[in-house]
Design an enzyme around this catalytic site. Structure first.
Site, PDB file in Angstrom:
ATOM      1  N   LYS A 173       0.922  -1.265   0.110  1.00 37.28           N
ATOM      2  CA  LYS A 173       0.117   0.015  -0.105  1.00 37.28           C
ATOM      3  C   LYS A 173       0.828   1.257   0.018  1.00 37.28           C
ATOM      4  CE  LYS A 173      -4.555   0.862   0.358  1.00 37.28           C
ATOM      5  NZ  LYS A 173      -5.630  -0.158   0.041  1.00 37.28           N
TER       6      LYS A 173
HETATM    7  N1  GLU Z   1      -7.151  -0.078  -3.507  1.00 39.97           N
HETATM    8  C1  GLU Z   1      -7.880  -1.106  -3.628  1.00 39.97           C
HETATM    9  C2  GLU Z   1      -8.030  -1.737  -2.462  1.00 39.97           C
HETATM   10  O1  GLU Z   1      -7.868  -1.765  -1.366  1.00 39.97           O
HETATM   11  C3  GLU Z   1      -7.394  -1.819  -4.740  1.00 39.97           C
HETATM   12  C4  GLU Z   1      -6.125  -2.185  -4.865  1.00 39.97           C
HETATM   13  C5  GLU Z   1      -5.532  -2.703  -6.180  1.00 39.97           C
HETATM   14  O2  GLU Z   1      -6.270  -2.720  -7.171  1.00 39.97           O
HETATM   15  O3  GLU Z   1      -4.449  -3.048  -6.286  1.00 39.97           O
HETATM   16  O4  GLU Z   1      -8.211  -3.315  -2.690  1.00 39.97           O
END
Ligand code: GLU
Length: 417
Positions: A107
């Site tokens: 993240k």
């Molecule tokens: N931000 C989204 C999540 O929390 C998508 C992450 C992604 O597609 O890599 O799942």
């Protein structure tokens, strides 16, 4: 968001703990799984429109690579902290594992309120952040995507910045890109569509149905707004929604197409006519059957879990329920479809986008939707079966599946050197 004694990393650790015990994990493997593998914190200086330089803080955390390259969104928010990004990266590891994707979790986050930036400022800030983390991202290494307050345009700037430093266009470095640049059809709606697919499929197992259900949605960003539309299309009555400025309520149901248009025009749902104002806190306790928290962490906690009226909660957000809330809701027989399952539609279609980008071969929207549906349902079925077998709540079941997969991969790979 480490406010009021709430620490998201602690939240994530305390969700892992009982599952590690239940699985009888080796303490060393447990220590590996609770510790993010790599953390990069950077200063992000950028020029404001008036020529002054502002410096904000950015992070990228790669939690675990046992199952593959890391994957996860980038969030822009004034309350972002390193501990929040750590928690979100760990949740991505479990989310990818429960969906059976060949990814570990990561993240990113920048501590800034992007609503206060001009488009030019947002672009300069994004490009500098992308350049600072470019040493550790890449199509085979770590693949960012949108999250809170980021979108396809932000991904386009990240892809372009990364590509400029490599001297060639690298589509697979991000997902959630604009369609013109190799983004996948259906990615923008994917998080919400996953929520709708899973709620529709799982509710009947608990004696409920989306059709005619009264539904409240906290958060009107990408996930919350599209989930409202899809759940209304399935026959649900959306009685309340909210955004960061506040919420609105109408017991007879809100006109969702009109509301979307209103949000697009006014930038908020709060001034929508034919509805009573409610606060974000009140919305959670409103009289409804299904509650969809689609905003931020720790919205339902020991202080309000006892007053929740919904019988089913689908976590479109990451970490909206504290571990204490989980216990209280379980005792009250409230069904919780946990974040790592409920909102996995986003990363499932990100996986499809990554595959399409690497192959330079693109699918139709219907193919994307069909494959999303089968992946989401496969995960949903596995979690429900595990909950039945283990006589536990759905979060524990999802964690048992996810943590076991990652722990097994870790053991099979062995420890380097
Ligand atoms: N931000 C989204 C999540 O929390 C998508 C992450 C992604 O597609 O890599 O799942």
């Amino acid at each position: 968001m480490t406010t009021n004694g709430y620490n998201p990393y602690q939240h994530a650790i305390s969700q892992l703990e009982p599952v590690a015990a239940r699985l009888g994990l080796d303490p060393g493997i447990h220590a590996m799984l609770r510790t993010p593998r790599r953390e990069l914190s950077v200063a992000v200086p950028f020029k404001r429109d008036d020529g002054t330089i502002e410096v904000v803080r950015g992070h990228r955390v790669q939690h675990n690579i046992a199952l593959g390259p890391t994957k996860g969104g980038i969030r822009y928010h004034q309350d972002v902290t390193l501990d929040e990004v750590r928690a979100l990266s760990m949740w991505m590891t479990w989310k990818c594992a429960v969906a059976n994707l060949p990814f570990g979790g990561a993240k990113g986050g920048v501590t800034i309120d992007p609503k206060k930036l001009s488009l030019g400022e947002l672009e300069r800030m994004t490009r500098r952040y992308a350049s600072e983390i470019s040493a550790i991202i890449g199509p085979n290494q770590d693949i960012p995507a949108p999250d809170v307050n980021t979108n396809a345009q932000v991904m386009a700037w990240i892809m372009d910045t990364y590509s400029m430093t490599r001297g060639t266009t690298v589509r697979g470095v991000v997902t959630g890109k604009p369609i013109d640049l190799g983004g996948s059809l259906g990615r923008n709606e994917a998080t919400a569509r996953g929520v709708a697919i899973l709620v529709r499929h799982m509710a009947p197992a608990y004696g409920m149905s989306v059709d005619n259900a009264k539904i409240a949605v906290q958060g009107y960003g990408n996930a919350g707004a599209i989930a409202s539309t899809l759940l209304a299309d399935l026959g649900g009555t959306i009685v309340a929604v909210s955004d960061s400025q506040g919420g609105i309520y109408n017991a007879k149901g809100l006109d969702i197409p009109a509301l979307r248009e209103h949000k697009r025009r006014e930038g908020t749902v709060t001034s929508f006519p034919e509805a009573e104002p409610v606060s974000n806190e009140e919305l959670l306790e409103i009289d409804c059957d299904i509650l969809v928290p689609a905003a931020l962490e720790n919205q339902i906690h020991a202080g309000n879990a006892g007053r929740i009226k919904a019988r089913l909660i689908a976590e479109a957000a990451n970490g909206p329920l504290s571990p204490e809330a989980d216990k209280i809701l379980f005792e009250r027989d409230v069904i919780v479809i946990p974040d790592i399952l409920a909102n996995a539609g986003g990363v499932i279609v990100s996986y499809f986008e990554w595959v399409q980008s690497l192959q330079e071969y693109f699918w139709t929207e219907q193919e994307v939707i069909d494959r999303l549906q089968s992946k989401a349902l496969e995960a949903g079925e596995a979690v429900m079966a595990m909950a039945k077998q283990e006589q536990c709540d759905l979060r524990t079941a999802a964690y048992l599946i996810a943590v076991r997969r990652v722990a097994t991969a870790t053991t099979e790979r062995g420890l380097f050197p």
